[in-house]
Design a protein around this motif. Structure first.
Motif, short mmCIF file in Angstrom:
data_model
loop_
_atom_site.label_atom_id
_atom_site.label_comp_id
_atom_site.label_asym_id
_atom_site.label_seq_id
_atom_site.Cartn_x
_atom_site.Cartn_y
_atom_site.Cartn_z
N LYS A 111 -11.76 -4.75 -20.63
CA LYS A 111 -12.30 -4.03 -19.48
C LYS A 111 -11.19 -3.13 -18.96
N THR A 165 -12.04 -10.68 -12.87
CA THR A 165 -12.74 -9.75 -13.76
C THR A 165 -13.64 -10.50 -14.74
N GLU A 198 -22.16 -0.93 -10.63
CA GLU A 198 -21.08 -1.89 -10.46
C GLU A 198 -21.03 -2.31 -8.99
N SER A 225 -24.73 -7.80 -22.05
CA SER A 225 -24.52 -6.39 -21.69
C SER A 225 -25.74 -5.54 -22.07
N LEU A 255 -17.69 -10.06 -14.93
CA LEU A 255 -18.40 -9.66 -16.15
C LEU A 255 -19.55 -10.61 -16.42
N GLN A 275 -19.95 -6.17 -13.18
CA GLN A 275 -19.30 -5.10 -13.91
C GLN A 275 -19.65 -5.27 -15.37
N TYR A 276 -19.44 -4.20 -16.13
CA TYR A 276 -19.75 -4.26 -17.56
C TYR A 276 -18.49 -4.08 -18.38
N ALA A 277 -18.42 -4.82 -19.49
CA ALA A 277 -17.24 -4.74 -20.36
C ALA A 277 -17.12 -3.36 -20.99
N SER A 278 -15.86 -2.93 -21.20
CA SER A 278 -15.64 -1.64 -21.86
C SER A 278 -15.81 -1.79 -23.37
#
Ligand code: ATP
Ligand code: ATP
Ligand code: MG
Ligand code: MG
Lengths: 313, 228, 313, 228
Positions: free
Chosen positions: B9, B43, A310, B67, B47, B52-55
């Motif tokens: 997220k 955010t 990240e 992803s 993404l 960052q990566y999605a939850s």
């Protein structure tokens, strides 16, 4: 003008990338000259210490050989022994694989030899009369194990014709001691300096790259591939390596020049005439090559540590 | 072109930046993301950039699930996007022109092409005279414009802009929006996160409204415009 | 609640500031443990190398004294000399400032002494009969210059009563050579390691502080005084110094434990029975104290370099 | 309280950030600095903070010529000012609460007093729930509010705010302006650099207008308000 249709070919892009990376990597250090000088000096010291030890080792190795040729044994034969027995003994001695040569020395020769030994000659002056037995001079081959020589001596002592075997045991002991000490010391040092180099190199290059963390993040975000991101830093590593290697070699020559006369005067005291040898041109290039390789590799490892999943910071 | 399907997220348990967000963006569209501070605008853009990566949920770009993109293909994916960061993210050891040209150099263009286009982009954002300045020698608004120029100079398929006018006055903001509209007309999809309602009103584009991580509204230009 | 009227007293503020700085300075390193371990290891190495040399030097100094006490001179007196002349000679010798003691040795004593010497005793076995002259044993004072001893020997040799003066010149030469080599080497090393330490220490602490440049700038901008800005970093220096010092001492003990047996076996070969001594508790604390001081000072210097007039970046 | 007399700031020959600027600010006043991007707003605030020094002219604060202030007295001078930075300048290795408390700790307050007041200030800017977050875990607008809280928590004599609402939506901006007005009522002088004309209009305060480094207008609340 710019658009997906005009995208340059991958090969062209690759070569342009490398050209720029060389330029970049070689211009980084000039932007913060003081810092770069410190870094290069630190790296140079890292390279210098093992280099110094290695060169001393090369010198010592040569020295050791010149010492070992001196290792000779004197076999004193009992007065009653006749000539054929002596010749038989000489042949037996010659058969031993450790022995280089063996021959009978007459009494005058022995006296002469005693005169040349400082301490003994003075002692012989004091002793008014002496009577020497016959003696066989034995020269051992170069670079023999101490135990082999000792076995030879024991074997000879057990011969009935032999009165006494003299060989400079102390000298051999000292040599042996010095060799093993140096060897073990060089093992400790090698280990120690390996740790030093890894720690300091890692720390230095790591800091250099941590400084550019923001830059690395941004390059990743605008679509640079891993190779593209790394490239500039790897060339920086090469650059630092070149200068550090050159500096290390300079350090080496300076320190050898300094040590040379005192080393040779020391060695003269021990009866050995020797002078320190530096590196030849091929060795110098090898050293700089290794220095480049090591710095490049350290930069690569440090870069791998910089990559995270990240990227917010 | 972009499709969010029930995307969430979260950072830890009670800290959800996005909750079950779904929307689609057509290729060639230009739209705004708006909402209060902390609503989740940045955010969404992060993404999309794979910062960052999605939850939970699925994000598709050009019908590709991003992803599950292998990391070796992320750079190629990012090369098709131009991102404008809220905190500019310029390289302080490079001049303004070098910062913009970098975007083209990374894509393999020659230096002459890169600098020529960088210079053109810089004039478009109105600070041609600052070409050889370093970012720290610029005002905040000037830095922001450099960031904008860097994003569009490579003519990407998609531009993601995070508060591109946060440090600019209304006149300049409108000028820059015209640049975005022009780019949009050339077929580039544009997503702008902004809380500048004045601007959003003026441009008459589609607006997604976020609140505390939830998508609470989706206004199209035909409908009435959201007012505070 | 907060306002200019309720500003705390300067002394209170001062002590609170220091308390916080201690807490901060000691918590910095834990936030980046790997980095801190690298930094501490680097510093420890910087301290270890001169510490090691110093301790070896301490050991050598002691060793040298034990060698030098062995430096004795044997004055052989001509057969015709009578007792009063010999006594006169002994008194003259004793008057020399270099001499510790001098006394007549009878012939049996000399024989005995010859037997104890390995090489000579073997030689005496071969010589069937010998007849020794009278001998005066002279002990020189500890730590004498070589030249002084040589002068004494020359002086004695010129005396008409003296047959011959024997002193282990070669041994003295070797000792002298070894001493001067070690001395000069330690000079070179001292210089080299001073450079190493300054460079690496400066680089390491400098990096540590450059990392916090943003923080330093901000502290300045919200009104922290120079002392307030520095405080946390100085305590960080102290913290790093403590750990680096402890680590350096540990390195020392480990390396000595390793070298001890091989050193003592080496020394046995040279006929000296000695074992390496580490540091005592006071020396250990002194070392850690110096380490703290040096790191603290380096941090202070590095901080001074961080202060600029215009603070935009 | 503040007096600029023919102040200029130049970087090199042809790069003048401020040209011959003169104005006075009374103690207890609240005013806006506005102007296009690069007009010199930030430069004026930096000069007041002694982050940079004027090339010509005299700046007086509390009838003291600050450019001749010995460097040993600069910290004491700065302790009386609360500055809000355009780029937030939070410490990333400290939590939000610690960042705010720092401002009080530096002034010698005990930890308990510092944290208590920091917590109160944090609630005032509406992000009490983020107290133990680190700055990088906040959205841009949240970071900005932390910066604002840090500036006013120590109740300085003077607050200098550089685009305090640049990352905030109009509703939040107005809320924060109310905080500034309250502080102003307690006697704190406040100078706000902003290009948010909507906000400036609403607040009916004195406005200084800069253009390319020159002071071109000085509107008082009694007069008409400047419109773009
Ligand atoms: N790394 C993180 N760790 C924890 N929480 C985070 C992190 N990143 C973001 N958040 C939280 O997620 C929420 C949404 O943040 P985001 O940056 O998307 O808001 P935003 O809509 O861009 O706001 P702004 O207009 O202020 O920029 C915020 O409450 C923030 O505190
Ligand atoms: N260190 C520097 N070196 C050179 N030029 C500078 C430097 N700092 C500022 N400038 C120039 O001074 C001018 C004024 O900058 P300033 O930051 O005061 O503008 P501003 O009014 O705050 O703009 P914005 O609204 O964009 O923040 C700009 O043109 C900028 O390029
Ligand atoms: Mg945001
Ligand atoms: Mg500004």
């Amino acid at each position: 003008m710019i658009g997906s249709k005009h995208t340059p070919s991958p090969t062209l892009a690759y070569f342009r990338g490398h050209k720029r990376a060389v330029r970049e990597g070689f211009s980084f250090p000039w932007k913060k000259p003081i810092r770069s000088v410190l870094t290069i000096a630190t790296l140079a010291i890292c390279f210098f210490i093992p280099l110094f030890l290695w060169t001393v080792w090369l010198n010592y190795d040569e020295l050791k050989q010149s010492w070992q040729t001196q290792g000779s044994i004197a076999v004193f034969v009992k007065g009653q022994t006749d000539e054929s027995q002596i010749n038989q003994l000489i042949d037996d001695i010659k058969a031993n694989p450790v022995v280089e040569s063996a021959h009978l020395i007459n009494t005058d020769e022995v006296k002469q030899q005693l005169e040349t030994d400082k301490q003994l000659s003075k002692f012989t002056k004091l002793i008014k009369s002496y009577d020497l037995p016959q003696q066989i001079g034995v020269k051992t081959k170069i670079s023999q194990e101490k135990s082999d020589v000792e076995n030879l001596v024991k074997m000879l002592e057990q011969r009935p014709q032999v009165e006494y075997v003299s060989y400079d045991q102390q000298w051999l002991n000292q040599l042996q001691g010095l060799t093993s000490t140096l060897l073990r010391m060089s093992h400790v040092s090698a280990l120690l300096f390996l740790v030093i180099i890894i720690v300091i190199l890692g720390n230095t290059i790591g800091n250099e790259i941590a400084e550019h963390k923001q830059e690395i993040r941004l390059l990743e975000l605008i679509g640079a591939s891993n190779a593209q991101v790394r490239r500039g830093f790897l060339y920086m590593g090469v650059f630092l390596g070149i200068f550090a290697g050159i500096l290390a070699v300079i350090f080496l020559f300076v320190s050898f020049w300094w040590l040379d006369d005192l080393m040779s005067s020391l060695m003269n005291n021990f009866g050995v005439d020797v002078s320190l040898k530096g590196l030849n041109l091929i060795q110098v290039f090898a050293v700089i090559g290794v220095s480049i390789l090591v710095t490049w590799f350290a930069a690569r490892v440090a870069l791998t540590g910089q990559r995270l999943n990240e990227i917010i910071d | 072109m972009i499709s969010f399907k029930r995307v969430s997220k979260s950072y830890g348990k009670d800290n959800k930046a996005l909750k079950d967000v779904s929307f689609d963006v057509e290729a060639g569209e230009m739209l705004f993301l708006t909402g209060h501070s902390g609503a989740g605008k940045t955010t969404i853009l992060r993404l999309l950039m794979l910062m960052q990566y999605a939850s939970y949920g699925q994000i598709r770009v050009n019908s590709m699930d991003i992803s599950s993109l292998p990391s070796s293909r992320v750079p190629a994916y990012r090369k098709k996007i131009g991102m404008i960061f809220q905190d500019h993210r310029l390289l302080n050891n490079k001049t303004v022109l070098e910062n913009i040209a970098l975007s083209l150099q990374i894509r393999g263009y020659s230096d002459s092409v890169s600098f020529k286009n960088a210079r053109a982009a810089l004039s478009q954002v109105g600070i041609a005279e600052k070409a050889n300045f370093y970012p720290l020698e610029l005002s905040s608004g000037q830095q922001q414009r450099v960031g904008i120029a860097r994003a569009f100079v490579s003519k990407p398929d998609l531009i993601l802009a995070d508060e591109p006018t946060g440090n600019l006055d209304p006149d300049l903001s409108l000028e820059l929006m015209q640049i975005f509209e022009n780019l949009n007309k050339q077929g580039i999809t544009i997503v702008i996160a902004s809380h500048d309602l004045f601007l959003i009103k003026r441009l008459q584009k589609r607006v997604l409204v976020l609140e505390k991580g939830e998508l609470i509204d989706d206004f199209s230009p035909q409908k009435n415009i959201y007012t505070p």
